[in-house]
Design a protein around this motif. Structure first.
Motif, mmCIF file in Angstrom:
data_model
loop_
_atom_site.group_PDB
_atom_site.id
_atom_site.type_symbol
_atom_site.label_atom_id
_atom_site.label_comp_id
_atom_site.label_asym_id
_atom_site.label_seq_id
_atom_site.Cartn_x
_atom_site.Cartn_y
_atom_site.Cartn_z
ATOM 1 N N ARG A 65 -52.847 -18.516 40.459
ATOM 2 C CA ARG A 65 -51.435 -18.847 40.527
ATOM 3 C C ARG A 65 -50.951 -19.028 39.087
ATOM 4 N N ARG A 66 -49.955 -18.234 38.698
ATOM 5 C CA ARG A 66 -49.567 -18.143 37.290
ATOM 6 C C ARG A 66 -48.690 -19.329 36.894
ATOM 7 N N THR A 67 -49.352 -20.475 36.766
ATOM 8 C CA THR A 67 -48.689 -21.687 36.306
ATOM 9 C C THR A 67 -48.625 -21.690 34.785
ATOM 10 N N ARG A 68 -47.863 -22.629 34.230
ATOM 11 C CA ARG A 68 -47.762 -22.757 32.768
ATOM 12 C C ARG A 68 -49.140 -22.990 32.146
ATOM 13 N N THR A 101 -38.403 -7.015 26.036
ATOM 14 C CA THR A 101 -39.523 -7.749 26.633
ATOM 15 C C THR A 101 -40.584 -6.727 27.016
ATOM 16 N N TYR A 102 -41.817 -7.025 26.710
ATOM 17 C CA TYR A 102 -42.932 -6.117 27.012
ATOM 18 C C TYR A 102 -44.030 -6.939 27.675
ATOM 19 N N PHE A 103 -44.098 -6.845 28.998
ATOM 20 C CA PHE A 103 -45.081 -7.612 29.774
ATOM 21 C C PHE A 103 -44.997 -9.090 29.400
ATOM 22 N N CYS A 104 -43.785 -9.593 29.402
ATOM 23 C CA CYS A 104 -43.503 -11.000 29.112
ATOM 24 C C CYS A 104 -43.059 -11.728 30.381
ATOM 25 N N ILE A 105 -42.053 -11.186 31.051
ATOM 26 C CA ILE A 105 -41.529 -11.835 32.253
ATOM 27 C C ILE A 105 -42.565 -11.806 33.380
ATOM 28 N N GLU A 106 -43.548 -10.912 33.279
ATOM 29 C CA GLU A 106 -44.655 -10.908 34.242
ATOM 30 C C GLU A 106 -45.326 -12.276 34.328
ATOM 31 N N GLN A 107 -45.293 -13.034 33.236
ATOM 32 C CA GLN A 107 -46.034 -14.292 33.171
ATOM 33 C C GLN A 107 -45.316 -15.455 33.851
ATOM 34 N N ILE A 108 -44.068 -15.271 34.249
ATOM 35 C CA ILE A 108 -43.290 -16.383 34.817
ATOM 36 C C ILE A 108 -42.704 -15.986 36.171
ATOM 37 N N PRO A 109 -43.554 -15.649 37.144
ATOM 38 C CA PRO A 109 -43.049 -15.144 38.427
ATOM 39 C C PRO A 109 -42.185 -16.134 39.182
ATOM 40 N N TYR A 110 -42.321 -17.438 38.893
ATOM 41 C CA TYR A 110 -41.574 -18.452 39.638
ATOM 42 C C TYR A 110 -40.293 -18.871 38.924
ATOM 43 N N ALA A 111 -39.966 -18.162 37.834
ATOM 44 C CA ALA A 111 -38.750 -18.509 37.094
ATOM 45 C C ALA A 111 -37.951 -17.269 36.705
ATOM 46 N N ILE A 153 -39.630 -3.994 29.760
ATOM 47 C CA ILE A 153 -40.809 -3.198 30.137
ATOM 48 C C ILE A 153 -41.789 -4.175 30.758
ATOM 49 N N GLU A 154 -41.923 -4.103 32.076
ATOM 50 C CA GLU A 154 -42.702 -5.097 32.809
ATOM 51 C C GLU A 154 -43.467 -4.426 33.941
ATOM 52 N N PRO A 155 -44.565 -5.030 34.395
ATOM 53 C CA PRO A 155 -45.253 -4.493 35.576
ATOM 54 C C PRO A 155 -44.349 -4.627 36.784
ATOM 55 N N ALA A 156 -44.476 -3.699 37.715
ATOM 56 C CA ALA A 156 -43.597 -3.721 38.876
ATOM 57 C C ALA A 156 -44.214 -2.926 40.011
ATOM 58 N N ILE A 198 -52.222 -3.825 44.045
ATOM 59 C CA ILE A 198 -53.138 -4.914 44.380
ATOM 60 C C ILE A 198 -53.499 -5.709 43.130
ATOM 61 N N TYR A 199 -53.608 -5.032 41.986
ATOM 62 C CA TYR A 199 -53.877 -5.736 40.730
ATOM 63 C C TYR A 199 -52.760 -6.716 40.409
ATOM 64 N N ILE A 200 -51.513 -6.274 40.528
ATOM 65 C CA ILE A 200 -50.372 -7.159 40.264
ATOM 66 C C ILE A 200 -50.422 -8.374 41.180
ATOM 67 N N ARG A 201 -50.741 -8.151 42.443
ATOM 68 C CA ARG A 201 -50.863 -9.275 43.390
ATOM 69 C C ARG A 201 -52.006 -10.200 42.987
ATOM 70 N N SER A 202 -53.128 -9.626 42.554
ATOM 71 C CA SER A 202 -54.301 -10.446 42.234
ATOM 72 C C SER A 202 -54.087 -11.310 40.998
ATOM 73 N N MET A 203 -53.198 -10.863 40.095
ATOM 74 C CA MET A 203 -52.919 -11.613 38.869
ATOM 75 C C MET A 203 -51.688 -12.503 39.010
ATOM 76 N N ASP A 204 -51.038 -12.459 40.161
ATOM 77 C CA ASP A 204 -49.837 -13.250 40.430
ATOM 78 C C ASP A 204 -48.722 -12.932 39.444
ATOM 79 N N TYR A 205 -48.597 -11.656 39.066
ATOM 80 C CA TYR A 205 -47.508 -11.252 38.192
ATOM 81 C C TYR A 205 -46.208 -11.132 38.989
ATOM 82 N N GLN A 206 -45.102 -11.159 38.290
ATOM 83 C CA GLN A 206 -43.795 -11.091 38.947
ATOM 84 C C GLN A 206 -43.593 -9.726 39.611
ATOM 85 N N THR A 207 -42.805 -9.717 40.689
ATOM 86 C CA THR A 207 -42.409 -8.468 41.353
ATOM 87 C C THR A 207 -40.912 -8.476 41.683
#
Length: 288
Positions: free
Chosen positions: A35-38, A189-199, A218-221, A237-246
């Motif tokens: 879970r991608r917490t702070r 942004t380059y794979f930055c917002i991926e890190q804050i899926p809950y915000a 530029i973000e995973p999607a 499935i990788y994006i889901r496993s890392m809890d990245y934003q979608t």
């Protein structure tokens, strides 16, 4: 941009590699349940990757900025080059990436002569752009103190401290004192917002409220991934496993429908360092 030496990957080999990748991601979901917490992000980046880069100071052993950015890894990997999955030495991939990223940002930035990167880390992307004299100012903002300090030391070492600068920002904080810097800026942004899926919604609102001139995300999607391509399934499935934003690109589409933003470009990235690390590019401007 140089064409790298690379070997195309056969379909059966790609399918096998995708299956292995999917199995690893499923295992991560089953046993790690990230879970991608702070705290998780801090451990991976500030205390992890950026902390190692700062402590190792490997730029001191490299005669040029380019050789530092390319690195010394000669191992082969599967990577995406010009839209195709190939086998390529890591050094050759990162040499190619320098030119590919520089061209992409230049093509998408309109008439801008400066770039402000959010989530810049130690500035890898900004240093990649610094060889282009078009950019009079390259500004990196990040929440990680180790990344900021490493970026400052690298810029100073290569004599770029007047063009490539770094400071701290917390994009989740609407009162952050650096947010006004976004006004009128061309933002990357380059794979930055991926890190804050809950915000995601709050961060986009903070950026939009600052009234930048243009934003290059530029973000995973998952938005352009299909269910018929094994590599796309592996990426999903990788994006889901890392809890990245979608949510980001669906949100930008919604904001366009509401006439709050104007989306100028949507495309899948033509380069990536692995099977599961595709990015999606959205370029947008606030509607005045």
């Amino acid at each position: 941009m140089l064409t790298p030496v690379a070997t195309p990957v056969a379909p059966f080999e790609l399918a096998r590699a995708s299956a292995v990748d999917i199995a690893r991601s499923v295992g991560r979901i089953a046993f790690k349940n990230i879970r991608r917490t702070r705290n998780v992000v801090d451990a991976e980046y500030n205390s992890g990757q950026w902390g190692r880069i700062l402590s190792e100071r490997s730029w001191l052993q490299e005669p040029t900025l380019e050789s530092f950015l390319i690195g010394q890894d000669d191992h082969e990997r599967m990577a995406k080059v010009d839209g195709q999955i190939v086998r390529i030495k890591a050094r050759e991939y990162y040499r190619y990436r320098l030119g590919a990223l520089a061209k992409l940002v230049s093509d998408q930035a309109g008439e801008a002569t400066s770039v402000l990167e959010l989530g810049a880390g130690y500035g890898y992307n900004l240093f990649a752009l610094s060889s282009d004299p078009r950019w009079s100012s390259l500004r990196g903002l990040d929440i990680a103190p180790n990344g900021i300090e490493a970026g400052r030391q690298i810029a100073s070492h290569y004599g770029l401290q007047d063009r490539v600068t770094f400071d701290r920002i917390d994009l989740t904080d609407a009162a952050d004192p650096r947010l006004p810097e976004l006004s009128g800026a061309t933002i990357l942004t380059y794979f930055c917002i991926e890190q804050i899926p809950y915000a995601v919604e709050a961060v986009v609102d903070h950026i939009l409220s600052a009234r930048p001139a243009r934003v290059i995300n530029i973000e995973p999607a998952v938005d352009m991934l299909t269910l018929t391509d094994p590599r796309d399934v592996a990426s999903r499935i990788y994006i889901r496993s890392m809890d990245y934003q979608t949510q980001l690109f669906a949100l930008l589409d919604q904001l366009e429908t509401q006439k709050r933003v104007r989306v100028l470009s949507r495309q899948r990235m033509g380069f990536a360092p692995s099977l599961h690390n595709d990015g999606l590019l959205y370029v947008w401007e606030p509607v005045v």
